[in-house]
Scaffold this active site. Structure first.
Site, PDB file in Angstrom:
ATOM      1  CG  ASP A 140      -5.919   4.729  -4.514  1.00  0.00           C
ATOM      2  OD1 ASP A 140      -5.565   3.870  -3.687  1.00  0.00           O
ATOM      3  OD2 ASP A 140      -6.116   5.919  -4.222  1.00  0.00           O
ATOM      4  NE  ARG A 141     -11.466  -3.081  -5.927  1.00  0.00           N
ATOM      5  CZ  ARG A 141     -12.117  -3.271  -4.781  1.00  0.00           C
ATOM      6  NH1 ARG A 141     -11.818  -2.513  -3.738  1.00  0.00           N
ATOM      7  NH2 ARG A 141     -13.042  -4.192  -4.670  1.00  0.00           N
ATOM      8  CE  LYS A 142      -7.126   4.622  -0.392  1.00  0.00           C
ATOM      9  NZ  LYS A 142      -7.344   5.251  -1.710  1.00  0.00           N
ATOM     10  CG  PHE A 143      -7.112  -5.199  -3.361  1.00  0.00           C
ATOM     11  CD1 PHE A 143      -8.192  -5.837  -3.966  1.00  0.00           C
ATOM     12  CD2 PHE A 143      -6.136  -4.643  -4.180  1.00  0.00           C
ATOM     13  CE1 PHE A 143      -8.289  -5.915  -5.348  1.00  0.00           C
ATOM     14  CE2 PHE A 143      -6.218  -4.720  -5.557  1.00  0.00           C
ATOM     15  CZ  PHE A 143      -7.306  -5.352  -6.152  1.00  0.00           C
TER      16      PHE A 143
END
Length: 519
Positions: free
Chosen positions: A347-350
């Protein structure tokens, strides 16, 4: 028509105290579908304002994220069913409706409330004005008279429809059709709220004049003046109406609706290899549970993965909050995923320019592309972020995908309707890399290959954590919100026995999925 007069077949002019009420005749002439402007008289404005504020106070106006009958998503829900528990207010509303519209109605031999919310309102008007009332059933009974319309029906007489809220006008038109089958003449409908989404225009096409006491934005202006909504909510509703101001949903619920199609069938139509694999995994394992393992140490992460692995389809990680997360830990996760048949979602949410995202995704300390099947991505930077993820995935030679963040479960988030619309458009432009959407409601219902990842789910009575996180039940997430993969975090990871809790969630969520596709 005064309340003491006997029924004469047509409404009479309203007597004081509202005899001075001026309806907007110009607007009525320009369009028989009545986007009626609020009366210039201060007394009438005051009455409407008072009713709107009372509706808000009793929960008749709700703000959040809702799917309404038309299939559209809405930040506001007008729920007038609650007025049956507030007889004084219900009486005020019924009187206001009749006083507002009666002088514009040429003939009224009977009334018919649209089932079910409008029935008590129609009853009050009928009793006060001594006008006969008819009741339309939603379906005919299989016994007795088997009638669809109850009451004394005289073909050729005029019947006026009473309704609480009009959106596309479909509920009114259903009632009109059944009344006309009985030979009744129907040319007018009185409604409390026009949601300004094409209803009056649709009714006009069928020869129905819609007399609406107020519009959705008039209600919002009243609530803003009373300090009950802020500028942000006002703007959100305005943006919603701009995108939803006709009878066609922004996100069409077509004949091909992924809500009612099995995961196996959807997998066959998925253009993204990862979403295809995920849907097949879910069907094979009979699980639509994703556990968010947002824990503080690598040992805790691996232990949670071992315990919940048999019950999940996806393990969601936050590598940057896990101390001592190394590539060896990543290798251990890969092995567990292979042994227990689940995917890994980082869940890096680039949310950066494409060049930077490419470096963050492939390489650096975490080297995410090497071990994560899926990642989360913000659409805010534009298409460059997807181009970067797709380009790096192609170099890797292994199936990889991403979830575009369309909505969030946290209270007060700044995501707008325009952002949601733009995000869904991006998703359809990059079908090979976008596996699905992170969202709280059904978007792109006809894109059966897209997987809806829905967070903010928890069993039990607790609905928030005090830090903005809001929770719904498993059944609400799957059936009401249309979620495919459902994310559960602390409901599992903070439990005394995460394995037992994961199994309970898995069973509840799968039962809700089966109920949904059989509906």
């Amino acid at each position: 028509m005064g309340g003491d007069n006997t029924h004469s077949g047509a409404p009479q002019p309203v007597q004081p105290s509202l005899a001075f009420l001026k309806l907007n005749k110009t607007a009525s002439k320009q369009s028989k579908s009545t986007y009626n402007v609020v009366s210039e008289t201060m007394a009438f404005k005051s009455q409407i304002s008072d009713v709107v504020n009372q509706l808000y106070d009793i929960g008749g106006l709700k703000f959040g994220d809702f799917v309404i009958k038309s299939g559209r998503r809405s930040p506001i829900y007008v729920d007038l069913r609650v007025i049956i528990s507030h007889p004084k207010l219900m009486n005020e509303i019924s009187k206001l409706m009749w006083d507002f519209a009666s002088s514009n109605i040429q003939k009224c031999d009977s009334l018919c409330g649209v089932p079910y919310t409008a029935l008590p309102i129609a009853t009050l008007i009928s009793a006060r004005q001594e006008i006969p009332m008819l009741i339309r059933r939603k379906e005919a009974k299989g016994y007795g008279t088997k009638k669809l319309i109850e009451g004394d029906i005289n073909a050729g007489e005029s019947c006026v429809i009473i309704e609480d809220v009009v959106t596309t006008g479909s509920s009114v038109l259903e009632t009109v059709a059944d009344l006309r089958k009985e030979g009744l003449v129907v040319t007018d409908a009185i409604v409390i709220v026009d949601r300004e989404q094409g209803g009056p225009k649709n009714l006009e096409k069928e020869g129905i004049n819609c007399h609406s006491v107020c519009t959705l934005m008039q209600m919002m202006d009243i609530l803003k003046a009373s300090g009950k909504v802020d500028d942000l909510m006002l703007e959100k509703v305005q943006a919603y109406l701009q995108d939803n101001n006709d009878s066609t949903p922004v996100y069409p619920v077509t004949k091909v609706n992924k809500r009612t199609i099995s995961f196996e069938t959807r997998a066959e139509k998925a253009p993204c290899e990862v979403s295809k694999n995920l849907l097949q995994l879910m069907a094979r394992k009979r699980s639509n549970l994703c556990v968010a393992a947002d824990v503080g140490s690598a040992s805790d992460l691996l232990e949670i993965a071992k315990q919940v692995g048999p019950y999940i389809c996806v393990l969601k990680t936050h590598a940057d909050v896990t101390a001592n997360f190394t590539q060896d830990v990543a290798d251990d996760l890969i092995l567990l995923a292979q042994q227990m048949d689940f995917m890994i979602l980082e869940d890096r949410k680039f949310a950066d320019i494409g060049n930077t995202v490419a470096k963050q995704y492939s390489g650096g300390y975490f080297d995410i592309s090497r071990w994560a099947d899926l990642v989360t991505v913000h659409s805010l930077p534009g298409e460059g972020v997807l181009q970067a993820i797709q380009g790096e995935s192609e170099k890797l030679g292994a199936p990889r995908g991403c979830f575009l963040l369309a909505e969030m479960s946290s209270e007060g988030n700044l995501i707008t309707m325009e952002y949601i619309k733009g995000t869904t458009q991006m998703a359809t432009k990059y079908p090979k890399i976008v596996a699905g959407l992170v969202c709280q409601s059904l978007l792109l219902a006809d894109q059966v290959g897209l997987v809806q990842l829905t967070p903010g789910v928890r069993r039990g009575e607790v609905k928030e954590d005090g830090l903005g996180q809001q929770w719904v039940t498993p059944e609400e997430a799957v059936i009401d919100k249309g979620g495919d993969v459902i994310v559960v975090g602390r409901g599992v990871t903070a439990a005394k026995n995460p394995a037992v809790e994961a199994k309970l969630y898995r069973d509840d969520l799968w039962a809700a999925y089966e109920k949904r596709i059989l509906a």
